[in-house]
Design an enzyme around this catalytic site. Structure first.
Site, mmCIF file in Angstrom:
data_model
loop_
_atom_site.group_PDB
_atom_site.id
_atom_site.type_symbol
_atom_site.label_atom_id
_atom_site.label_comp_id
_atom_site.label_asym_id
_atom_site.label_seq_id
_atom_site.Cartn_x
_atom_site.Cartn_y
_atom_site.Cartn_z
ATOM 1 C CB ILE A 29 -0.940 -0.018 1.238
ATOM 2 C CG1 ILE A 29 -1.988 -1.133 1.080
ATOM 3 C CG2 ILE A 29 -1.614 1.335 1.431
ATOM 4 C CD1 ILE A 29 -2.824 -1.402 2.324
ATOM 5 N NE ARG A 49 11.530 -3.799 8.267
ATOM 6 C CZ ARG A 49 10.813 -4.849 8.623
ATOM 7 N NH1 ARG A 49 11.087 -5.477 9.740
ATOM 8 N NH2 ARG A 49 9.820 -5.278 7.859
ATOM 9 C CG ASP A 75 13.702 -1.591 12.858
ATOM 10 O OD1 ASP A 75 12.468 -1.369 12.937
ATOM 11 O OD2 ASP A 75 14.249 -2.602 13.345
ATOM 12 C CG ASN A 102 1.818 2.224 4.302
ATOM 13 O OD1 ASN A 102 0.717 1.735 4.052
ATOM 14 N ND2 ASN A 102 2.956 1.599 4.009
ATOM 15 C CE1 TYR A 167 -2.104 -4.789 11.398
ATOM 16 C CE2 TYR A 167 -4.386 -5.522 11.283
ATOM 17 C CZ TYR A 167 -3.310 -4.862 10.712
ATOM 18 O OH TYR A 167 -3.439 -4.280 9.473
ATOM 19 C CE LYS A 171 -2.558 -1.390 11.367
ATOM 20 N NZ LYS A 171 -1.759 -0.402 10.620
ATOM 21 C CB THR A 202 -0.163 -5.928 0.312
ATOM 22 O OG1 THR A 202 -0.609 -6.271 1.629
ATOM 23 C CG2 THR A 202 -0.921 -4.707 -0.174
HETATM 24 P P1 NAP Z 1 3.161 -5.019 3.395
HETATM 25 O O1 NAP Z 1 3.083 -5.213 1.930
HETATM 26 O O2 NAP Z 1 3.551 -6.146 4.275
HETATM 27 O O3 NAP Z 1 4.075 -3.762 3.688
HETATM 28 C C1 NAP Z 1 4.440 -3.401 4.992
HETATM 29 C C2 NAP Z 1 5.325 -2.177 4.909
HETATM 30 O O4 NAP Z 1 5.692 -1.794 6.228
HETATM 31 C C3 NAP Z 1 6.592 -2.450 4.120
HETATM 32 O O5 NAP Z 1 6.845 -1.362 3.272
HETATM 33 C C4 NAP Z 1 7.662 -2.538 5.198
HETATM 34 O O6 NAP Z 1 8.891 -2.008 4.764
HETATM 35 C C5 NAP Z 1 7.114 -1.633 6.275
HETATM 36 N N1 NAP Z 1 7.609 -2.012 7.589
HETATM 37 C C6 NAP Z 1 7.232 -3.048 8.360
HETATM 38 N N2 NAP Z 1 7.947 -3.083 9.486
HETATM 39 C C7 NAP Z 1 8.801 -2.030 9.440
HETATM 40 C C8 NAP Z 1 9.801 -1.522 10.321
HETATM 41 N N3 NAP Z 1 10.088 -2.107 11.499
HETATM 42 N N4 NAP Z 1 10.483 -0.430 9.939
HETATM 43 C C9 NAP Z 1 10.235 0.159 8.753
HETATM 44 N N5 NAP Z 1 9.307 -0.265 7.894
HETATM 45 C C10 NAP Z 1 8.592 -1.348 8.231
HETATM 46 O O7 NAP Z 1 1.749 -4.578 3.973
HETATM 47 P P2 NAP Z 1 0.640 -3.576 3.420
HETATM 48 O O8 NAP Z 1 -0.590 -4.355 3.238
HETATM 49 O O9 NAP Z 1 1.138 -2.732 2.323
HETATM 50 O O10 NAP Z 1 0.432 -2.715 4.746
HETATM 51 C C11 NAP Z 1 0.553 -1.310 4.794
HETATM 52 C C12 NAP Z 1 -0.341 -0.805 5.920
HETATM 53 O O11 NAP Z 1 -1.702 -1.108 5.648
HETATM 54 C C13 NAP Z 1 -0.018 -1.457 7.275
HETATM 55 O O12 NAP Z 1 -0.100 -0.498 8.301
HETATM 56 C C14 NAP Z 1 -1.139 -2.478 7.431
HETATM 57 O O13 NAP Z 1 -1.422 -2.773 8.767
HETATM 58 C C15 NAP Z 1 -2.284 -1.737 6.764
HETATM 59 N N6 NAP Z 1 -3.377 -2.593 6.330
HETATM 60 C C16 NAP Z 1 -3.167 -3.593 5.418
HETATM 61 C C17 NAP Z 1 -4.238 -4.392 5.048
HETATM 62 C C18 NAP Z 1 -4.083 -5.524 4.065
HETATM 63 O O14 NAP Z 1 -4.971 -6.370 3.991
HETATM 64 N N7 NAP Z 1 -3.016 -5.582 3.281
HETATM 65 C C19 NAP Z 1 -5.510 -4.157 5.578
HETATM 66 C C20 NAP Z 1 -5.678 -3.132 6.490
HETATM 67 C C21 NAP Z 1 -4.605 -2.352 6.857
HETATM 68 P P3 NAP Z 1 10.195 -2.953 4.467
HETATM 69 O O15 NAP Z 1 9.760 -3.956 3.469
HETATM 70 O O16 NAP Z 1 11.190 -1.988 3.932
HETATM 71 O O17 NAP Z 1 10.531 -3.543 5.789
#
Ligand code: NAP
Length: 270
Positions: A29, A49, A75, A102, A167, A171, A202
């Site tokens: 996202i 990261r 991080d 995000n 989680y 949230k 994702t």
């Molecule tokens: P994702 O593809 O797993 O991406 C997670 C992102 O967070 C990555 O860019 C990762 O960066 C970064 N991240 C995680 N831990 C980190 C840390 N310790 N330090 C720095 N960066 C960190 O997940 P996503 O679905 O895009 O999620 C983005 C947001 O949307 C999150 O807050 C998630 O909770 C929320 N969300 C997602 C969904 C869903 O179904 N996908 C639904 C509701 C809400 P690196 O790869 O560089 O570590």
């Protein structure tokens, strides 16, 4: 400097001259949000990261949108690294007037296996990092008389789901912080909102499917059908759909929208 342009120039795009920081902007996202903000004219810093993801996405944004883009390897579980990353981003592209919190992690576990270590790990990235990142930019935004803070919460910020207590709690925390801060800074030109996606296509969902199939032996298609059944539209949300909602909130014309938790979930919650 971009910050100087931001101070007085009406650009052709709504975010011309603005510096936007997107945490977790290298994939998922966050990558879509960074692209949507760059398309609206912002210079974007992506933080995360994974250096390779960040570097190639920042270069791609710059090539496609013709705005400066940068990246910071950080991080977000480490407060000192957050401070350093924002200092560096500000030195490169000027004070951020758009922040999208995000980055997030899910780490599912039944409640009896949710120990303090897991709880703290999830809270560090999902709740404390948005708080610390917001602290890094708020003063500058108030001084500029303009700011947009958007935190990606979740449907899990508004309701409960089994096996993700930490989680859901984290949230919910971001929504509480958003509501309080929105009221606190209401007269400053800074808006503070959450966007709450449903299940989005994702790595988080890919990992959830891996987890379900590994733990239950359920076929992958059945696990996906179970996840998708939460959404009345019967599908996963696309990252781009979440990004569009974020980009709209960041536009100057959205200045009266603050303290909100906007669902992008196909009608899962109302
Ligand atoms: P994702 O593809 O797993 O991406 C997670 C992102 O967070 C990555 O860019 C990762 O960066 C970064 N991240 C995680 N831990 C980190 C840390 N310790 N330090 C720095 N960066 C960190 O997940 P996503 O679905 O895009 O999620 C983005 C947001 O949307 C999150 O807050 C998630 O909770 C929320 N969300 C997602 C969904 C869903 O179904 N996908 C639904 C509701 C809400 P690196 O790869 O560089 O570590």
């Amino acid at each position: 400097m971009l910050a100087t342009r931001a101070a007085g120039t009406e650009g052709q795009k709504p975010l011309d001259g603005r510096h936007a920081v997107v945490t977790g902007g290298g994939r998922g996202i966050g990558a879509a949000v960074a692209a949507a903000l760059a398309a609206q004219g912002a210079a974007v810093t992506v933080m995360g990261r994974n250096r390779d993801n960040l570097q190639s996405h920042a270069a791609g944004l710059e090539a496609e949108h013709g705005r400066p883009s940068a990246f910071e390897v950080v991080d977000l579980a480490d407060p000192a690294q957050i401070e350093h990353a924002f200092a560096s981003a500000t030195a490169r592209l000027g004070p951020p007037t758009v922040l999208v919190n995000n980055a997030g992690i899910a780490l599912p576990a039944p409640f009896h296996r949710t120990d303090l270590h897991l709880w703290n790990k999830v809270f560090a990235v999902d709740a404390t990092a948005p708080f610390l990142c917001t602290r890094q930019v708020l003063k500058g935004m108030i001084g500029a008389g303009f700011g947009r803070i958007v935190t990606i919460s979740s449907t899990a910020g508004l309701t409960g789901y089994p096996y993700v207590a930490a989680y859901c709690a984290a949230k919910h925390a971001t929504i509480g912080m958003t509501r309080a801060l929105a009221r606190e800074v209401a007269k400053t030109g800074v808006t503070v909102n959450c966007v709450c996606p449903g299940y989005t296509d994702t790595d988080i969902v890919t990992n959830a499917l891996d987890n379900i199939t590994a733990k239950t032996g359920m076929p992958r298609e059945q696990a996906l059908a179970e996840i998708v059944s939460h959404n009345p539209q019967g599908r996963l949300i696309e990252p781009r759909e979440v990004a569009d909602a974020v980009a709209w909130l960041c536009r100057p014309g959205s200045g009266s929208v603050t303290g909100q938790s906007i669902l992008v979930a196909g009608g899962e919650l109302m």
